[in-house]
Write a protein that holds these residues in place. Structure first.
Motif, PDB file in Angstrom:
ATOM      1  N   ALA A 115     -56.164 -26.880 -84.045  1.00 54.97           N
ATOM      2  CA  ALA A 115     -54.854 -26.420 -84.006  1.00 54.97           C
ATOM      3  C   ALA A 115     -54.070 -27.511 -85.437  1.00 54.97           C
ATOM      4  CB  ALA A 115     -53.747 -26.370 -83.113  1.00 54.97           C
ATOM      5  N   LEU A 116     -53.964 -28.914 -84.830  1.00 52.40           N
ATOM      6  CA  LEU A 116     -54.140 -29.426 -85.822  1.00 52.40           C
ATOM      7  C   LEU A 116     -54.630 -29.754 -87.289  1.00 52.40           C
ATOM      8  CD1 LEU A 116     -51.178 -32.177 -85.838  1.00 52.40           C
ATOM      9  CD2 LEU A 116     -52.889 -33.568 -84.835  1.00 52.40           C
ATOM     10  N   ALA A 117     -56.159 -29.759 -86.991  1.00 47.02           N
ATOM     11  CA  ALA A 117     -56.844 -29.838 -87.609  1.00 47.02           C
ATOM     12  C   ALA A 117     -56.711 -28.716 -88.706  1.00 47.02           C
ATOM     13  CB  ALA A 117     -58.664 -29.676 -87.020  1.00 47.02           C
ATOM     14  N   ALA A 118     -56.644 -27.909 -88.782  1.00 47.88           N
ATOM     15  CA  ALA A 118     -56.389 -25.596 -88.970  1.00 47.88           C
ATOM     16  C   ALA A 118     -55.421 -26.098 -90.086  1.00 47.88           C
ATOM     17  CB  ALA A 118     -56.470 -25.125 -87.891  1.00 47.88           C
ATOM     18  N   VAL A 119     -54.258 -27.603 -89.849  1.00 50.41           N
ATOM     19  CA  VAL A 119     -52.644 -26.908 -90.229  1.00 50.41           C
ATOM     20  C   VAL A 119     -52.590 -28.326 -91.000  1.00 50.41           C
ATOM     21  CG1 VAL A 119     -52.102 -25.303 -88.461  1.00 50.41           C
ATOM     22  CG2 VAL A 119     -51.667 -28.002 -88.321  1.00 50.41           C
ATOM     23  N   GLY A 120     -53.151 -29.460 -90.516  1.00 51.59           N
ATOM     24  CA  GLY A 120     -52.506 -31.214 -90.807  1.00 51.59           C
ATOM     25  C   GLY A 120     -51.594 -31.269 -90.251  1.00 51.59           C
ATOM     26  N   GLU A 121     -50.424 -32.458 -90.720  1.00 47.05           N
ATOM     27  CA  GLU A 121     -49.821 -33.123 -90.581  1.00 47.05           C
ATOM     28  C   GLU A 121     -48.963 -31.698 -89.804  1.00 47.05           C
ATOM     29  OE1 GLU A 121     -46.199 -36.482 -91.343  1.00 47.05           O
ATOM     30  OE2 GLU A 121     -47.160 -34.867 -92.805  1.00 47.05           O
ATOM     31  N   ALA A 122     -47.981 -31.434 -88.158  1.00 46.78           N
ATOM     32  CA  ALA A 122     -47.375 -30.636 -88.037  1.00 46.78           C
ATOM     33  C   ALA A 122     -46.196 -31.265 -87.233  1.00 46.78           C
ATOM     34  CB  ALA A 122     -48.175 -30.099 -87.064  1.00 46.78           C
ATOM     35  N   SER A 123     -45.350 -30.316 -86.518  1.00 50.73           N
ATOM     36  CA  SER A 123     -44.647 -30.794 -85.534  1.00 50.73           C
ATOM     37  C   SER A 123     -45.469 -29.954 -84.093  1.00 50.73           C
ATOM     38  CB  SER A 123     -42.597 -30.151 -86.117  1.00 50.73           C
ATOM     39  OG  SER A 123     -42.337 -30.181 -84.451  1.00 50.73           O
ATOM     40  N   VAL A 124     -45.753 -30.792 -83.386  1.00 50.76           N
ATOM     41  CA  VAL A 124     -46.744 -30.025 -81.794  1.00 50.76           C
ATOM     42  C   VAL A 124     -44.901 -29.893 -81.755  1.00 50.76           C
ATOM     43  CG1 VAL A 124     -48.121 -30.312 -80.246  1.00 50.76           C
ATOM     44  CG2 VAL A 124     -48.538 -31.191 -82.542  1.00 50.76           C
ATOM     45  N   GLU A 125     -45.370 -28.661 -80.424  1.00 48.70           N
ATOM     46  CA  GLU A 125     -44.008 -28.019 -80.226  1.00 48.70           C
ATOM     47  C   GLU A 125     -43.786 -27.779 -78.583  1.00 48.70           C
ATOM     48  OE1 GLU A 125     -41.331 -27.489 -83.755  1.00 48.70           O
ATOM     49  OE2 GLU A 125     -41.343 -25.808 -82.712  1.00 48.70           O
ATOM     50  N   TYR A 126     -43.015 -28.486 -77.521  1.00 50.40           N
ATOM     51  CA  TYR A 126     -43.427 -26.901 -75.793  1.00 50.40           C
ATOM     52  C   TYR A 126     -43.167 -25.903 -76.851  1.00 50.40           C
ATOM     53  CZ  TYR A 126     -42.232 -31.762 -73.824  1.00 50.40           C
ATOM     54  OH  TYR A 126     -42.386 -33.211 -73.092  1.00 50.40           O
ATOM     55  N   LYS A 127     -44.182 -24.711 -76.015  1.00 54.73           N
ATOM     56  CA  LYS A 127     -44.430 -23.699 -76.046  1.00 54.73           C
ATOM     57  C   LYS A 127     -43.808 -23.043 -74.206  1.00 54.73           C
ATOM     58  CE  LYS A 127     -46.309 -19.625 -76.759  1.00 54.73           C
ATOM     59  NZ  LYS A 127     -45.754 -19.035 -76.123  1.00 54.73           N
ATOM     60  N   LEU A 128     -42.631 -22.787 -74.290  1.00 48.69           N
ATOM     61  CA  LEU A 128     -41.950 -22.614 -72.848  1.00 48.69           C
ATOM     62  C   LEU A 128     -41.829 -20.954 -72.954  1.00 48.69           C
ATOM     63  CD1 LEU A 128     -38.262 -23.408 -74.050  1.00 48.69           C
ATOM     64  CD2 LEU A 128     -40.140 -24.856 -73.444  1.00 48.69           C
ATOM     65  N   ASP A 129     -41.740 -21.275 -71.686  1.00 52.42           N
ATOM     66  CA  ASP A 129     -42.522 -19.488 -70.555  1.00 52.42           C
ATOM     67  C   ASP A 129     -40.843 -19.150 -70.925  1.00 52.42           C
ATOM     68  OD1 ASP A 129     -44.135 -17.611 -69.598  1.00 52.42           O
ATOM     69  OD2 ASP A 129     -44.360 -18.760 -67.511  1.00 52.42           O
ATOM     70  N   GLY A 130     -40.704 -18.652 -71.839  1.00 49.42           N
ATOM     71  CA  GLY A 130     -39.350 -18.100 -71.211  1.00 49.42           C
ATOM     72  C   GLY A 130     -39.408 -16.331 -72.184  1.00 49.42           C
ATOM     73  N   ALA A 131     -38.076 -16.706 -72.888  1.00 50.30           N
ATOM     74  CA  ALA A 131     -37.979 -15.169 -72.838  1.00 50.30           C
ATOM     75  C   ALA A 131     -37.407 -15.087 -75.584  1.00 50.30           C
ATOM     76  CB  ALA A 131     -36.525 -14.040 -72.606  1.00 50.30           C
ATOM     77  N   ARG A 132     -38.196 -14.647 -76.225  1.00 52.20           N
ATOM     78  CA  ARG A 132     -37.515 -15.256 -77.516  1.00 52.20           C
ATOM     79  C   ARG A 132     -36.417 -14.318 -77.773  1.00 52.20           C
ATOM     80  NH1 ARG A 132     -41.382 -15.694 -81.732  1.00 52.20           N
ATOM     81  NH2 ARG A 132     -40.449 -16.542 -83.761  1.00 52.20           N
ATOM     82  N   ILE A 133     -34.891 -15.211 -78.613  1.00 52.46           N
ATOM     83  CA  ILE A 133     -34.377 -14.642 -78.603  1.00 52.46           C
ATOM     84  C   ILE A 133     -33.999 -15.245 -80.283  1.00 52.46           C
ATOM     85  CG2 ILE A 133     -33.320 -14.284 -76.881  1.00 52.46           C
ATOM     86  CD1 ILE A 133     -31.688 -17.487 -77.397  1.00 52.46           C
ATOM     87  N   GLN A 134     -33.533 -14.532 -81.823  1.00 52.93           N
ATOM     88  CA  GLN A 134     -32.841 -14.889 -82.386  1.00 52.93           C
ATOM     89  C   GLN A 134     -31.432 -14.594 -82.353  1.00 52.93           C
ATOM     90  OE1 GLN A 134     -32.904 -12.924 -86.382  1.00 52.93           O
ATOM     91  NE2 GLN A 134     -35.353 -12.786 -85.261  1.00 52.93           N
TER      92      GLN A 134
END
Length: 506
Positions: A199-218
């Motif tokens: 994934a990093l090779a595809a986007v370059g410098e990046a924020s690598v963030e935890y992916k939570l097993d939760g529900a999306r909210i806005q």
């Protein structure tokens, strides 16, 4: 406008596989519509009436359907008025009133109109006119730039209103259709990769963030008023008072936040997803507390941030919500990205999301700037049928048939679902009881030992991969599929595609 004109258009769109022809046919219809008919027509065409849930399922439609009318007389306004009434019916006797109103509507519909209404109300129109095609048709009908119409639709979350502005407003009106605090925005989505390093090779410098097993909210805040939306833009503010209170305490006046929510155990590790979703879906607050974790800010005190780079949005998020940011690191080093991924997994989370540090927020799109990485392939599929159990599961509905979305119509009708496998793995006794109660309520027909259902139930399914198989129409079968959770927060249109699954073939 007569409903028959919409039915004829839907039929014409369904018989062609040309996207250009679909767009042209729909554009011709849209040009003839009155402004008040635009939202109802688009809702019916997409199998998602503007009223939302109206309490009508397959059984009630079957019971209400009688002899069709000989000639078309129903107007779009007639249908929309009836659906308004169905959506607001409640209390003692409402089931009988709903049945009577539905029967009266269908009695005035011709055979073709009855079939169209049944499919539309069940979300099974299958014309191949998905939202992208309809959005392009709006642009063509209004002679507006496609990019401008798409952006307005994404930021407003309302295709009907976008159509009204595009067709009956000015170019300036359309351009001014932007983010409004309090009005939900279609969320940005992520593509997938097998490793954090890839994934990093595809986007370059990046924020690598935890992916939570939760529900999306806005979450939207304007002054003291807070509104919370699901990934499908449903308003669930009343369910999550604890999250509303946290956002009210932030040092801001107006803000729009994107994130996830989940329940934690006594060690602050994530509880099972089912527990989070049970609390998330409850109509009233319960003892189990949900915690918000935000990873983006789209608006802050009068300033839209969606076109700002992620690094700017992250800095603002760190300033206003330091205790509620999703954990991660900014890096261009694949070893660091892999370390963060291992740490996320060790903490009980799903994996990581790798986000290009200079990317903008592409509302409503699954682009290449955000890439999710999970150690096990997890896909959202749709239940097509369920089999009668045997042995210990006798008397229960057990083995489920799984389908992937085919938006391109490569293996059948555009927008239909292609069967890719079956599984009973991962089904708890509680889930089996739920299935046994739930699926007969959306049954379409039965064959020997199998109950076929409306393709409306999304199930999160873990697999080890796919293999070639002549048994299924898509040419692939799932390997070691097991159920993770039913996803009430997702629509069938959110399911993963057969093309994505086929991409796993070596």
């Amino acid at each position: 406008m007569l409903l028959a004109e919409l039915v004829d258009t839907a039929d014409a769109v369904a018989v062609t596989r040309s996207r250009r022809a679909k767009v042209d046919t729909l554009a011709a219809l849209l040009r003839r519509l009155e402004p008040d008919d635009l939202a109802p027509v688009l809702g019916l065409l997409l199998g998602s009436p503007r009223q939302g849930r109206i309490g009508v399922g397959w059984r009630s439609l079957a019971a209400a359907t009688g002899e069709p009318a000989a000639e078309p007389t129903l107007t779009i306004a007639d249908v929309d008025t009836t659906l308004d009434g169905l959506a607001t019916m409640s209390g003692p006797g409402s089931a009988a009133r709903r049945s009577a109103a539905l029967a009266a509507l269908l009695a005035n519909a011709t055979n073709g109109e009855q079939e169209f209404l049944r499919r539309s109300l069940l979300g099974d129109v299958r014309t191949g006119a998905l939202e992208g095609v309809v959005t392009d048709a709006i642009a063509a009908a209004a002679e507006r730039p496609i990019a401008a119409v798409r952006r307005a639709a994404m930021l407003s979350g309302d295709l009907g209103e976008t159509a009204r502005i595009a067709l009956h407003g000015t170019a300036a009106d359309l351009a001014a259709t932007g983010l409004v605090v309090g009005r939900a925005v279609l969320p940005m989505l992520a593509s997938t990769a097998s490793t954090a390093a890839d994934a990093l090779a595809a986007v370059g410098e990046a924020s690598v963030e935890y992916k939570l097993d939760g529900a999306r909210i806005q979450v939207h805040r304007s002054g003291h008023d807070v509104r919370i939306f699901t990934r499908n833009l449903a308003d669930i503010t009343h369910r999550l008072p604890e999250i509303a209170d946290i956002v009210r305490a932030m040092p801001v006046r107006d803000v729009v936040l994107d994130g996830e929510t989940l329940a934690l155990d006594e060690n602050e590790a994530p509880r099972p997803f089912q527990e989070t979703m049970a609390r998330f879906g409850a109509e009233a607050a319960r003892d189990l507390v949900l915690h918000p974790w935000f990873f983006d800010v789209l608006h802050l005190d009068g300033r839209d941030l969606i076109d700002e780079p992620l690094r700017t949005r992250m800095a603002e998020l760190a300033r206003i919500a330091p205790a509620h940011r999703i954990r991660g690191e900014v890096t261009a080093d694949p070893e660091i990205a892999e370390r963060v991924s291992r740490e996320a997994l060790a903490a009980g989370h799903e994996g990581v999301v790798v986000k290009a540090i200079d990317s903008t927020y592409a509302a409503g799109r699954r682009g290449s700037s955000w890439i999710k990485v999970k150690p096990v392939h997890t896909f959202d599929l749709v239940v097509l049928a369920v089999e009668q159990g045997s042995g210990r599961r006798a008397g229960m509905l057990s083995n489920i048939h799984l389908g992937a979305l085919d938006p391109l119509g490569e293996f059948g009708e555009p927008g239909a679902f292609v069967m890719v496998g079956k599984t009973f793995k991962g089904l708890t006794d509680a889930t089996l009881r739920w299935q046994t109660e739930r699926f007969p309520t959306i049954e379409t027909h039965r064959t020997a030992g199998t109950v076929w259902v409306e393709p409306v139930t999304v199930v999160e399914t873990a697999i080890d991969g796919v293999q070639r198989s002549p048994r299924y129409p898509g040419g692939i079968a799932l390997r070691f599929a097991r159920v993770k959770a039913y996803r009430d927060d997702k629509r069938p249109a959110d399911a993963d595609t057969i093309q994505t699954l086929r991409g796993l073939l070596r």
